[in-house]
Write a protein that holds these residues in place. Sequence first.
Motif, mmCIF file in Angstrom:
data_model
loop_
_atom_site.group_PDB
_atom_site.id
_atom_site.type_symbol
_atom_site.label_atom_id
_atom_site.label_comp_id
_atom_site.label_asym_id
_atom_site.label_seq_id
_atom_site.Cartn_x
_atom_site.Cartn_y
_atom_site.Cartn_z
ATOM 1 N N ILE A 154 0.895 -1.385 -0.542
ATOM 2 C CA ILE A 154 -0.040 -0.148 -0.163
ATOM 3 C C ILE A 154 0.947 1.364 -0.451
ATOM 4 C CG2 ILE A 154 -1.536 1.077 1.785
ATOM 5 C CD1 ILE A 154 -2.860 -0.884 2.032
ATOM 6 N N PRO A 155 1.584 1.562 0.518
ATOM 7 C CA PRO A 155 2.298 2.764 0.834
ATOM 8 C C PRO A 155 3.209 2.730 -0.515
ATOM 9 C CG PRO A 155 3.547 1.101 2.670
ATOM 10 C CD PRO A 155 1.791 0.293 1.817
ATOM 11 N N LEU A 156 3.910 1.851 -0.932
ATOM 12 C CA LEU A 156 4.517 1.554 -2.563
ATOM 13 C C LEU A 156 3.278 2.447 -3.389
ATOM 14 C CD1 LEU A 156 6.952 -1.263 -2.448
ATOM 15 C CD2 LEU A 156 7.764 1.072 -2.376
ATOM 16 N N ILE A 157 2.197 1.503 -3.615
ATOM 17 C CA ILE A 157 1.552 1.801 -4.591
ATOM 18 C C ILE A 157 0.949 3.881 -4.259
ATOM 19 C CG2 ILE A 157 -0.412 1.648 -5.582
ATOM 20 C CD1 ILE A 157 -0.928 -0.992 -4.462
ATOM 21 N N ILE A 158 0.832 4.297 -2.642
ATOM 22 C CA ILE A 158 0.525 6.262 -2.394
ATOM 23 C C ILE A 158 1.871 6.266 -3.327
ATOM 24 C CG2 ILE A 158 0.620 7.077 -0.551
ATOM 25 C CD1 ILE A 158 -1.142 4.940 0.487
ATOM 26 N N ARG A 213 7.314 7.694 -7.239
ATOM 27 C CA ARG A 213 8.515 6.675 -7.442
ATOM 28 C C ARG A 213 7.906 6.980 -8.777
ATOM 29 N NH1 ARG A 213 9.515 2.253 -5.098
ATOM 30 N NH2 ARG A 213 9.850 3.074 -3.555
ATOM 31 N N ASP A 214 8.615 5.848 -9.573
ATOM 32 C CA ASP A 214 7.505 5.861 -11.050
ATOM 33 C C ASP A 214 6.803 4.917 -11.355
ATOM 34 O OD1 ASP A 214 8.431 7.016 -13.882
ATOM 35 O OD2 ASP A 214 9.204 4.605 -14.314
ATOM 36 N N ASN A 215 6.510 3.705 -11.069
ATOM 37 C CA ASN A 215 5.702 2.716 -11.293
ATOM 38 C C ASN A 215 5.347 2.150 -10.076
ATOM 39 O OD1 ASN A 215 7.332 0.500 -11.020
ATOM 40 N ND2 ASN A 215 8.486 1.664 -13.163
ATOM 41 N N ILE A 216 4.814 1.151 -10.133
ATOM 42 C CA ILE A 216 4.269 0.113 -9.332
ATOM 43 C C ILE A 216 4.808 -1.046 -10.027
ATOM 44 C CG2 ILE A 216 2.038 0.181 -8.915
ATOM 45 C CD1 ILE A 216 3.501 -0.768 -6.346
ATOM 46 N N LYS A 217 4.835 -1.782 -8.918
ATOM 47 C CA LYS A 217 5.473 -3.483 -10.154
ATOM 48 C C LYS A 217 4.363 -4.717 -9.232
ATOM 49 C CE LYS A 217 10.137 -2.929 -11.634
ATOM 50 N NZ LYS A 217 10.426 -1.133 -10.985
ATOM 51 N N ILE A 218 4.032 -4.755 -9.641
ATOM 52 C CA ILE A 218 3.146 -6.068 -9.573
ATOM 53 C C ILE A 218 4.197 -7.204 -9.428
ATOM 54 C CG2 ILE A 218 1.206 -7.861 -10.412
ATOM 55 C CD1 ILE A 218 -0.895 -5.545 -11.127
ATOM 56 N N PHE A 219 4.053 -7.925 -9.018
ATOM 57 C CA PHE A 219 4.776 -8.870 -8.179
ATOM 58 C C PHE A 219 3.897 -10.496 -9.021
ATOM 59 C CE2 PHE A 219 7.043 -6.989 -4.945
ATOM 60 C CZ PHE A 219 8.690 -5.983 -6.266
ATOM 61 N N ILE A 227 -4.348 -2.222 -5.745
ATOM 62 C CA ILE A 227 -3.935 -0.918 -7.099
ATOM 63 C C ILE A 227 -5.396 0.043 -7.457
ATOM 64 C CG2 ILE A 227 -3.020 0.083 -8.898
ATOM 65 C CD1 ILE A 227 -1.185 -2.569 -9.110
ATOM 66 N N ASP A 228 -6.099 -0.716 -7.614
ATOM 67 C CA ASP A 228 -7.628 0.487 -8.005
ATOM 68 C C ASP A 228 -8.452 1.063 -7.327
ATOM 69 O OD1 ASP A 228 -7.445 -0.713 -10.643
ATOM 70 O OD2 ASP A 228 -8.095 -2.548 -10.970
ATOM 71 N N GLU A 287 -3.873 9.235 -11.679
ATOM 72 C CA GLU A 287 -3.094 7.304 -12.045
ATOM 73 C C GLU A 287 -2.007 7.750 -12.302
ATOM 74 O OE1 GLU A 287 -4.102 5.611 -13.967
ATOM 75 O OE2 GLU A 287 -5.695 6.536 -14.047
ATOM 76 N N PHE A 288 -1.206 6.804 -12.831
ATOM 77 C CA PHE A 288 0.039 5.956 -12.599
ATOM 78 C C PHE A 288 0.093 4.868 -13.104
ATOM 79 C CE2 PHE A 288 -2.222 5.151 -8.682
ATOM 80 C CZ PHE A 288 -2.168 3.227 -8.494
ATOM 81 N N LYS A 289 1.712 4.420 -13.292
ATOM 82 C CA LYS A 289 2.069 3.716 -13.784
ATOM 83 C C LYS A 289 2.374 2.211 -13.480
ATOM 84 C CE LYS A 289 5.589 2.519 -16.808
ATOM 85 N NZ LYS A 289 6.391 4.115 -17.491
#
Length: 327
Positions: free
Chosen positions: A190-194, A201-207, A261-262, A271-273
């Motif tokens: 959650i903090p990373l998506i925020i 940060r440039d994007n959020i990665k889905i692992f 993420i949604d 919006e973000f990548k």
Amino acid sequence: MKVLVCGGAGYIGSNMTELLSRHGHSPVVFDNLSKGHRAAVQKAEFVQGDFGDFDFTIEVLKKHKIEAVMHFAAFIEVGESVDQPLRYYDNNVSKTRTLLAAMEAAGVQKFVFSSTAAVYGMPDQIPITEDTTKCPINPYGETKWAVERMCHFQSQTGRLRYAVLRYFNACGAGFNATRGEDHKPESHLIPLIIQAAMGKRDNIKIFGSDYPTPDGTCVRDYIHVEDLAKAHLLALARLDSEAQQVYNLGNGKGYTVRQVIDCVRKVSGKEFKVVEVGRRPGDPPVLTADASKARNILGWKTDYPELEKIVESAWTFHTANPNGYND
Ligand code: UFG
């Protein structure tokens, strides 16, 4: 009650300290500030020190006439634990042994311990009950399980009364969003998506997007930090009548990484990548709690069962404190 909160300057410990104060207890925060934030401790006495220091811990327990200890001072990074297992055994197991020995020497019997869903490893049963097989798959989970066993055997002597609380995914910001996550480095979803939504940060990665789940991404049970703290208070009160307690703490509802993420998109309006990458080693596909034991025995009720409310609190904290606690 005078409660020593080890790791009380950290994320969950500082929320606990606030709740203890609000309920008329007298928390004393004991933290070496290696990870925690002095600014996160506001209404409690603060002692800077290390719970692995036997003599100093006894001194603190005696000087402050401590009646119970809550322990939030573990290392918590799964990946780091794989790279540096001995550091995890040292901090999470050896030092906790020292803490329990200091408690024994000072005659303090009550202990509330932060454990984790990581003790179950890749569970063979969902939702997970407290009796689900314990089979940790990384040093982090293994060190928590080792402490659980240590508590069990120590309590058999009659010199320890303990409650183990196995958290699922702790998140959100407590007390009107004033106490949120500020880990450096940050690894939690959650903090990373925020951070992505805030442009930090440039994007959020889905692992991993090929898991056997509804949308291919991992499912987790997100539980608000203030709800976690509430369960500690109830377990503490019950230590008078029950010397060995173990509870799962989660909402019992799972959300996929994409759903989280949604949810951040909706709450933030940003919006973000999003980038799909490979699986992160050691991630079980689904972890959800059966927390009916905590509800039935402790009378635990959660105030934040909905993900949106949890994310709102986290968003409020991070936008109000873009650099965290600034220390
Ligand atoms: N995730 C991503 N991208 C990221 C970060 C996380 O896709 O940038 C995914 C993870 O793969 C996982 C989910 O989001 O599927 C949640 O990840 P977190 O790192 O936030 O939390 P974990 O479920 O890995 O870890 C939590 C606790 C640990 C505990 C573990 C039990 O934080 O302390 O549950 O398995 F050990």
